[in-house]
Scaffold this active site. Structure first.
Site, mmCIF file in Angstrom:
data_model
loop_
_atom_site.group_PDB
_atom_site.id
_atom_site.type_symbol
_atom_site.label_atom_id
_atom_site.label_comp_id
_atom_site.label_asym_id
_atom_site.label_seq_id
_atom_site.Cartn_x
_atom_site.Cartn_y
_atom_site.Cartn_z
ATOM 1 N N LYS A 196 0.837 -1.207 0.000
ATOM 2 C CA LYS A 196 0.000 0.000 0.000
ATOM 3 C C LYS A 196 0.868 1.252 0.000
ATOM 4 C CE LYS A 196 -0.974 1.715 3.921
ATOM 5 N NZ LYS A 196 -1.440 2.049 5.282
ATOM 6 N N ARG B 275 2.597 5.978 -3.004
ATOM 7 C CA ARG B 275 3.713 6.911 -3.265
ATOM 8 C C ARG B 275 4.066 6.914 -4.750
ATOM 9 N NH1 ARG B 275 4.348 5.473 1.908
ATOM 10 N NH2 ARG B 275 5.671 6.604 3.380
ATOM 11 N N ASP C 198 -7.655 1.777 -0.580
ATOM 12 C CA ASP C 198 -6.761 2.937 -0.427
ATOM 13 C C ASP C 198 -6.155 3.365 -1.762
ATOM 14 O OD1 ASP C 198 -7.276 2.940 2.249
ATOM 15 O OD2 ASP C 198 -5.193 2.749 2.906
ATOM 16 N N ASN D 140 -10.490 6.574 3.929
ATOM 17 C CA ASN D 140 -9.724 6.677 5.173
ATOM 18 C C ASN D 140 -8.259 6.357 4.883
ATOM 19 O OD1 ASN D 140 -9.070 6.975 7.844
ATOM 20 N ND2 ASN D 140 -10.024 5.063 8.528
ATOM 21 N N GLY E 183 -4.749 7.329 4.739
ATOM 22 C CA GLY E 183 -3.750 8.302 5.181
ATOM 23 C C GLY E 183 -2.704 8.558 4.108
ATOM 24 N N ARG F 298 -8.875 11.962 12.239
ATOM 25 C CA ARG F 298 -7.437 11.649 12.266
ATOM 26 C C ARG F 298 -6.633 12.942 12.085
ATOM 27 N NH1 ARG F 298 -6.072 6.679 8.454
ATOM 28 N NH2 ARG F 298 -4.121 6.854 9.622
ATOM 29 N N ASP G 85 2.231 -0.864 12.261
ATOM 30 C CA ASP G 85 1.160 -1.682 11.662
ATOM 31 C C ASP G 85 1.364 -3.164 11.979
ATOM 32 O OD1 ASP G 85 0.388 0.741 10.677
ATOM 33 O OD2 ASP G 85 0.690 0.266 8.561
ATOM 34 N N LYS H 135 -5.079 5.923 14.312
ATOM 35 C CA LYS H 135 -5.188 5.292 12.992
ATOM 36 C C LYS H 135 -6.638 4.936 12.674
ATOM 37 C CE LYS H 135 -0.349 4.140 13.322
ATOM 38 N NZ LYS H 135 0.335 4.802 12.224
ATOM 39 N N GLU H 136 -6.908 3.800 12.035
ATOM 40 C CA GLU H 136 -8.262 3.512 11.554
ATOM 41 C C GLU H 136 -9.302 3.565 12.665
ATOM 42 O OE1 GLU H 136 -5.605 2.779 10.232
ATOM 43 O OE2 GLU H 136 -5.753 1.947 8.220
ATOM 44 N N ARG I 28 -6.632 2.018 18.135
ATOM 45 C CA ARG I 28 -6.242 0.604 18.099
ATOM 46 C C ARG I 28 -5.797 0.070 19.463
ATOM 47 N NH1 ARG I 28 -3.004 0.499 12.241
ATOM 48 N NH2 ARG I 28 -4.866 0.001 11.025
ATOM 49 N N HIS J 27 -9.221 -2.797 9.030
ATOM 50 C CA HIS J 27 -8.724 -4.004 8.339
ATOM 51 C C HIS J 27 -7.772 -4.823 9.205
ATOM 52 C CE1 HIS J 27 -5.076 -1.483 6.812
ATOM 53 N NE2 HIS J 27 -5.710 -0.791 7.717
ATOM 54 N N ARG J 28 -6.899 -4.126 9.953
ATOM 55 C CA ARG J 28 -5.895 -4.883 10.723
ATOM 56 C C ARG J 28 -6.515 -5.596 11.925
ATOM 57 N NH1 ARG J 28 -1.721 -3.984 7.722
ATOM 58 N NH2 ARG J 28 -1.489 -1.897 6.881
ATOM 59 N N LYS K 135 -9.573 -2.393 2.696
ATOM 60 C CA LYS K 135 -8.719 -1.182 2.712
ATOM 61 C C LYS K 135 -7.340 -1.489 2.137
ATOM 62 C CE LYS K 135 -7.414 2.708 5.683
ATOM 63 N NZ LYS K 135 -5.966 2.885 5.575
HETATM 64 O O1 LIG Z 1 3.684 6.372 5.185
HETATM 65 C C1 LIG Z 1 3.067 5.310 5.176
HETATM 66 O O2 LIG Z 1 2.935 4.620 4.140
HETATM 67 C C2 LIG Z 1 2.496 4.824 6.438
HETATM 68 C C3 LIG Z 1 2.965 5.306 7.640
HETATM 69 C C4 LIG Z 1 2.487 4.805 8.957
HETATM 70 O O3 LIG Z 1 1.697 5.818 9.540
HETATM 71 P P1 LIG Z 1 2.250 6.847 10.669
HETATM 72 O O4 LIG Z 1 3.441 7.521 10.154
HETATM 73 O O5 LIG Z 1 1.070 7.752 10.841
HETATM 74 O O6 LIG Z 1 2.541 6.010 11.890
HETATM 75 C C5 LIG Z 1 1.660 3.529 8.815
HETATM 76 O O7 LIG Z 1 0.954 3.269 9.995
HETATM 77 C C6 LIG Z 1 0.688 3.625 7.655
HETATM 78 O O8 LIG Z 1 -0.083 2.459 7.529
HETATM 79 C C7 LIG Z 1 1.440 3.803 6.357
HETATM 80 C C1 LIG Z 2 -2.543 3.161 9.564
HETATM 81 C C2 LIG Z 2 -2.864 2.595 8.399
HETATM 82 O O1 LIG Z 2 -3.300 3.250 7.297
HETATM 83 P P1 LIG Z 2 -3.166 4.765 6.762
HETATM 84 O O2 LIG Z 2 -2.320 4.662 5.550
HETATM 85 O O3 LIG Z 2 -4.574 5.163 6.476
HETATM 86 O O4 LIG Z 2 -2.524 5.585 7.843
HETATM 87 C C3 LIG Z 2 -2.784 1.116 8.236
HETATM 88 O O5 LIG Z 2 -2.863 0.646 7.084
HETATM 89 O O6 LIG Z 2 -2.614 0.383 9.233
#
Ligand SMILES: O=C(O)C1=C[C@@H](OP(=O)(O)O)[C@@H](O)[C@H](O)C1
Ligand SMILES: C=C(OP(=O)(O)O)C(=O)O
Length: 427
Positions: free
Chosen positions: A22, A27, A49, A94, A96, A124, A314, A341-342, A345, A386-387, A412
């Site tokens: 993901k 990216r 996502d 959702n 991030g 968030r 994660d 996070k989601e 947790r 999802h986790r 997700k």
């Molecule tokens: O940059 C990324 O791809 C991610 C960074 C992490 O989040 P945080 O930096 O908010 O901990 C991780 O939990 C998320 O699932 C993916």
């Molecule tokens: C925190 C997570 O996702 P996001 O990329 O939405 O932050 C995740 O996938 O556990």
């Protein structure tokens, strides 16, 4: 609500090829869109996502051809920031990895963009990123609550010579600024305030930027310098590695009930920090072997560990349910960000672990888990996370079934998770 009852699994054995990462998929898609030239992405993740990022790029005028199986995509780069004449609304669920990086890129683009998301996305944090962008001239107006999605971003000329960003809540704010910085004029320095969390995700960001032709000076994760005159150049082909966080569930299953489980698509050469999950399993007693493109685990009696897992937030969740099979009390610390996070947790994990009979101490930024002699049959709530669904599937590796509520929430990041788990399971 739909639910899935998993019967006890007596053994796991075999090979699972994990879907694309993901973190890398989103990216690479964004940087391909900002690049000069055409990028052919392979092993792209097909999940919610990534769909949100793809839909957003399409609304932003980016041309791409997605294969029928949705794991290959040819993106025609825009050679710079987005440029739209009509206002656009982007619904980013959702995700991030879509919301934070797009927010920064849009602030430096031309057009008016409304960014919306699911209700949880509205809770968030994103304020540190908004504030940092505003200090360099961004025009961002939050529509409901100050410092949260939804927001309207009006593209502006940004002056990014010096940016400060809080590192304590999410590394995604820094990732967003790093990926946006080649869109600015002049040298850009980004300084981190507070202790940067989830550091290995910054390595993913820097590695992906380098593949798209942009070098960043990393001064021990305290400050980052992006020299002027760099812009994204399509690398031609970009292979998305398998997702190391998704690998954690199969590796944990192998450690608990192997047999031998091999996960392919991700291995010792991976740039993803979550491969370090295998080291935690090893410390618990599992036998791990590595190849460039695989991680293999053999089951063994597991013992509890006391570990700081800030670097793998994660995959750390998978240790919390693997702890149900380890002798002693497992303590996972420095995981405050689980709350952002989601779902929260830490609270969700504590509540559901207690349902199966574990003794749990929930701290502000840690969790302690002591397994019971015998796990109890429970109906596990997944909180649209999802986790939570994937972690609690491990309960079926005991002699007790488990009911997972709303199993579809794995969409997700891992839509066919339960099928892949059953492919290595012997009931
Ligand atoms: O940059 C990324 O791809 C991610 C960074 C992490 O989040 P945080 O930096 O908010 O901990 C991780 O939990 C998320 O699932 C993916
Ligand atoms: C925190 C997570 O996702 P996001 O990329 O939405 O932050 C995740 O996938 O556990």
């Amino acid at each position: 609500m739909e639910s899935l009852r998993l019967e006890p699994i007596s053994k796991v054995n075999g090979t699972v090829n994990v879907p694309g990462s993901k973190s890398l998929s989103n990216r690479a898609l964004l940087l391909a869109a900002l690049s000069k030239g055409e990028t052919h992405l392979t092993n792209l993740l097909d999940s919610d996502d990534i769909r949100h990022m793809l839909n957003a790029l399409s609304k932003l005028g980016i041309q791409y051809q997605l294969s029928d199986c949705k794991t290959e995509c040819v993106v025609q780069g825009n050679n710079g920031a987005f440029n739209v004449t009509e206002p656009v609304e982007l619904f980013l669920g959702n995700a991030g990895t879509a919301v934070r990086p797009l927010c920064a890129a849009l602030a430096a683009s031309k057009g008016t963009f409304t960014v919306t998301g699911e209700p949880r996305m509205e809770e968030r944090p994103i304020k540190p990123l908004i504030d940092a962008l505003k200090t360099i001239g961004a025009d961002i107006v939050c529509q409901k609550n100050e410092g949260f999605v939804p927001m309207v971003i009006s593209g502006a000329e940004l002056n990014g010579t010096n940016i400060r960003i809080d590192g304590t809540l999410s590394s995604q704010f820094l990732t967003a600024l790093l990926m946006m910085s080649p869109l600015l004029e002049g040298d850009t320095t980004i300084n981190i305030e507070g202790d940067l969390v989830s550091k290995p995700y910054i390595d993913i960001t820097l590695d992906t930027m380098a593949k798209f032709g942009v070098e960043v000076e990393n001064n021990q994760y305290q400050s980052f310098v992006i020299r002027a005159g760099q812009s994204y150049i399509a690398p031609g082909h970009f292979l998305v590695e398998g997702d190391a966080s998704s690998a954690s569930y199969f590796l944990a299953a192998g450690a608990i009930k192997g047999g031998t489980v091999r996960v392919t698509g991700v291995g010792s050469e991976s740039i993803q920090g979550d491969i370090r999950f295998a080291d935690v399993l090893e410390a618990m007693g599992a036998n791990i072997s590595w190849g460039n493109d695989y991680i293999e685990v053999q089951g063994a009696p597991l013992k509890a560990v006391d570990v700081d897992l800030n670097h793998i937030p994660d995959a750390a969740m998978t240790i919390a349910t693997a702890a149900l099979f380890a002798e002693g009390t497992t303590r996972i610390s420095n995981i405050y960000t689980w709350r952002l996070k989601e779902t929260d947790r830490l609270a969700a994990m504590a509540t559901e672990l207690r349902k199966v009979g574990a003794e749990v101490v929930e701290g502000e930024d840690f969790i302690e888990i002591t397994p019971p002699q015998q796990l109890s049959l429970a109906s596990i709530d997944t909180y649209d996370d999802h986790r939570m669904a994937m972690c609690f599937s491990l309960v079926a590796l005991s002699n007790t079934p488990v009911v997972i509520n709303d199993p579809g929430c794995t969409a997700k990041t891992f839509p066919d998770y339960f099928q892949r788990l059953s492919s290595i399971s012997i009931i």
